[in-house]
Design an enzyme around this catalytic site. Structure first.
Site, mmCIF file in Angstrom:
data_model
loop_
_atom_site.group_PDB
_atom_site.id
_atom_site.type_symbol
_atom_site.label_atom_id
_atom_site.label_comp_id
_atom_site.label_asym_id
_atom_site.label_seq_id
_atom_site.Cartn_x
_atom_site.Cartn_y
_atom_site.Cartn_z
ATOM 1 C CE LYS A 84 -10.191 -35.694 -19.383
ATOM 2 N NZ LYS A 84 -10.532 -34.672 -19.928
ATOM 3 N NE ARG A 101 -10.290 -24.739 -11.063
ATOM 4 C CZ ARG A 101 -8.940 -24.724 -12.148
ATOM 5 N NH1 ARG A 101 -9.375 -23.934 -12.823
ATOM 6 N NH2 ARG A 101 -8.147 -25.094 -11.457
ATOM 7 C CE LYS A 107 -12.322 -33.839 -15.038
ATOM 8 N NZ LYS A 107 -12.925 -32.456 -16.010
ATOM 9 C CG ASP A 140 -2.014 -1.169 1.083
ATOM 10 O OD1 ASP A 140 -1.861 -2.075 -0.527
ATOM 11 O OD2 ASP A 140 -2.649 -1.367 2.705
ATOM 12 C CD GLU A 142 -16.988 -38.068 -6.344
ATOM 13 O OE1 GLU A 142 -16.958 -36.857 -6.460
ATOM 14 O OE2 GLU A 142 -16.494 -38.295 -5.333
ATOM 15 C CB CYS A 162 18.385 -30.515 -31.843
ATOM 16 S SG CYS A 162 20.164 -29.543 -32.140
ATOM 17 C CB SER A 166 -7.419 -29.083 -12.292
ATOM 18 O OG SER A 166 -5.202 -29.052 -13.114
#
Ligand code: IVH
Length: 669
Positions: free
Chosen positions: A307, A138, A117, A34, A115, A424, A83
């Protein structure tokens, strides 16, 4: 000073103020105290007093300049909203369990709360003494937006809970979503139900939110203190009892095989559900185990999202390009004829690496099947050989990096095989392709996080030869930049400001930002905790003491070899040294309230109840620290199974207290 110079100085200050207001009001992440903020305000007012020609609608003399964010008020979550990591197959699930056993140091019987998603928008509801006092989105996981009034319009969200066993202070978390049937009427306004829910929830006027029928399913908690509830499945039952909607498909399952069976069945049945579901969430059911396992930087160790399989489509490969990553990996990318996959137009698909191209025999001109799942990069699954032209030729993977250097495939000592990825070799910033990627990493969100200097800008500045090394960012030619198209005075001074702000960085973030292969956020944190300051870190390197990092739990041969390779290149060291002069690199902020403050510990031998990693985080949670060698600074040596005798003897000689694993746990309570 000339009038133009005064104006310039004044505008700079105004911009500074603007940016700090933005950080404070819009992002809730003030970067100055401040006092410092008041100083800027005072400087502006002083200048205005001295020079009457100075004026800005944003001046502190003009109260209009101080209307806070036009968006919602920001609010820090008491417990972060993280997440979940993803699993796509059985291997991923087995790996997930294996990591848990490693962390706990033993195989335990695991029970999962399973559960659906739900593909919606997560929200957090704070209840105090049974009353809903705050509802937040969120946001970025740390800071959300206060959307209490909007959330209150959702019928499924109780405003008051009177059950005796409802916790006095709790954050209930769940998903806001729109039913598929309700979405049908809104199809023309939004791309998918998720967007509709998000748009509706963030309406400035809660009355607008009310117009779109939203639902809420509760599934977890944020802040919450209770020793009565022992299992996630019991928590879900309690939620129901307290008046929340929970999914009717929640289940408890014990083995990976049974998880797989349920997943297969649910994947087919999901289309009959009232809402969109993009996978199943598996959470370790025991809350005590959840507590022990804790979190990595982004997600809990005790949960995973399994997923559903991806959407796919066929398209034709027009060309194959080679991209070079920050660590030198050559990634082939197929440029395909644009095709719509599950609502998203895809024109690039990764081919992973040279071995994948050989294994699948992928060629330019081929018709291929491309899969896309959620936010994962689309990839080529297979070639439709029937459609291949006779004239097609095998794709020859280049042996040279586009920068001209010869590439190599590393030999993996563990698998005794050559790596599938061609690289590389890291020659510091000599490979131009790698250099740009390194700079992009340096400024990225989790590293220095420079607002206004995104990947595209880095590429542009690179092409203009404005930057070649990370340190060049702090010595940009702003006169040249202000002449570029799209760069007005305001954006230039904003950029200057964010670059200035980014100079204050914590040691762990800095070590991560350098972009050493195998040194991600977690490992950078470990190195920062161990070395404590940048000068110490550089001393370790200078005195060739990289091997000492092997004493850090979590740092192994792979990281050590990578660090050595990186610092073999003298220019890498020099760059870091230069940056250390430019930047203000602060030590890690450690918790200073625990009962182990100023106590140092060291382990020898195998612990029977937990892994070293867990033991270390227990000590650190209580403000203690773990060291790696026996010396006068060490206070306790904790002895597990088969300790190293030499260490025990050394400790005895120095009069260091020796604890058994049990003594130590007693000390911690
Ligand atoms: S638990 C620390 N349970 O998935 C993890 N999340 O990638 C807390 N989600 O942001 C989340 N259904 O929006 C949890 N049954 C469920 C869920 C669920 C949907 C969403 C949620 C979260 C995201 C995680």
């Amino acid at each position: 000073m000339k009038e133009s110079e005064i104006k310039k100085k004044y505008n700079y200050k105004i911009n500074e103020l603007k940016n700090h207001n933005k950080l404070y009001f819009d992002k809730s992440t003030p970067k100055i105290s401040d006092k410092e903020y008041d100083k800027i305000k005072r400087e502006i007012l002083d200048l205005e007093n001295k020079f009457s020609f100075l004026k800005s609608s944003y001046s502190p003399s003009n109260s209009l300049g101080f209307t806070p964010s036009k968006n919602f008020i920001k609010s820090n979550h008491r417990v972060k909203m993280l997440s979940l990591s993803n699993a796509f197959n059985k291997d991923d699930l087995e790996n997930f369990e294996k990591k848990i056993f490693n962390y706990l140091n033993k195989k335990v019987e695991i029970e999962y709360s399973v559960e659906p998603k739900i593909d919606g928008i997560s929200a957090s509801l704070t209840y105090k003494n049974g009353l809903l006092v705050l509802g937040t989105s969120r946001g970025d996981g740390t800071t959300g937006e206060e959307i209490t009034e909007n959330l209150k319009t959702i019928g499924d969200i109780p405003h008051q809970i009177t059950n005796n066993d409802f916790p006095k202070d709790i954050d209930i978390r769940g998903e806001v979503f729109i039913k598929k049937s309700d979405f049908n009427n809104l199809k023309n306004d939004f791309a998918n139900p998720r967007n509709a829910a998000s748009g509706s929830l963030r309406q400035k006027n809660p009355k607008e939110t009310k117009k779109i029928p939203l639902n809420f399913i509760a599934y977890t908690y944020g802040y919450f203190e209770s020793d009565k509830i022992k299992k996630q499945s019991d928590f879900l039952s309690s939620l129901k009892k307290w008046g929340f909607n929970t999914s009717e498909h929640n289940k408890v399952i014990k083995t990976i095989n049974d998880l797989e069976t349920f997943h297969k069945k649910f994947e087919k049945d999901r289309f009959d559900l009232e809402y969109d579901v993009d996978g199943l969430v598996y959470k370790i059911n025991s809350l005590e185990l959840q507590r022990r396992l804790g979190f990595t930087a982004n997600s809990p160790r005790w949960a995973i999202a399994h997923k559903f399989s991806a959407d796919s489509a066929y398209s034709q490969i027009k060309d194959i390009n080679i991209q070079v990553g920050r660590t030198g990996a050559l990634t082939p990318v197929a440029r395909i004829k644009p095709v719509n996959i599950g609502g998203v137009v895809v024109s690039n698909a990764t081919l992973h690496n040279e071995d994948e191209i050989i294994r699948k025999d992928i060629r330019i001109g081929d018709t291929v099947k491309i899969e896309r799942a959620g936010d994962v990069i689309p990839h080529v699954v297979l070639v439709d050989f029937k459609k291949r032209k006779k004239s097609s030729k095998k794709f020859v993977f280049p042996k040279k990096c586009p920068c001209g250097f010869e590439t190599t495939k590393e030999f993996n000592k563990v698998t005794k095989k050559f790596d599938a990825v061609r690289r590389c070799p890291d020659r510091g910033f000599e490979c131009e392709k790698m250099a740009v990627e390194k700079i992009k990493h340096f400024i990225s969100k989790e590293a220095l996080n420079i607002d206004g200097l995104g990947k595209k800008v880095v590429e542009k500045f690179w092409d203009l030869k404005l930057i070649r090394f990370p340190q060049d960012i702090f010595n940009l030619d702003y006169t040249q930049i202000s002449k570029l198209e799209g760069w007005g005075d305001l954006s230039v001074s904003n950029l200057k400001f964010s670059i200035d702000q980014s100079k204050k960085v914590s040691l762990d973030k800095f070590l991560y930002s350098i972009g050493i292969r195998h040194i991600g956020i977690e490992n950078a944190k470990l190195l920062a905790e161990y070395t404590k300051s940048i000068s110490n870190f550089l001393n370790f390197i200078k005195n060739k003491k990289i091997n000492e990092f092997l004493n850090i739990d979590g740092i192994g041969e792979t990281q050590i070899n990578s660090l050595k390779k990186f610092f073999e290149n003298k220019s890498n060291y020099k760059i870091i040294e230069k940056l250390s002069f430019i930047l203000d690199i602060s030590d890690l902020k450690l918790n200073k309230n625990g009962k182990l403050l100023n106590n140092t510990f060291m382990f020898t031998g195998k612990l029977s109840n937990m892994s070293r990693a867990e033991a270390k985080s227990l000590i650190e949670e209580n403000s203690g620290s773990v060291v790696s060698s026996v010396n006068k600074k060490l206070k306790y040596l904790i002895i597990g199974e088969k300790p190293t005798n030499r260490k025990v003897e050394q400790a005895k000689e120095l009069g260091i207290k020796i604890l058994s694993e049990k003594d130590w746990l007693n000390l911690l309570n």
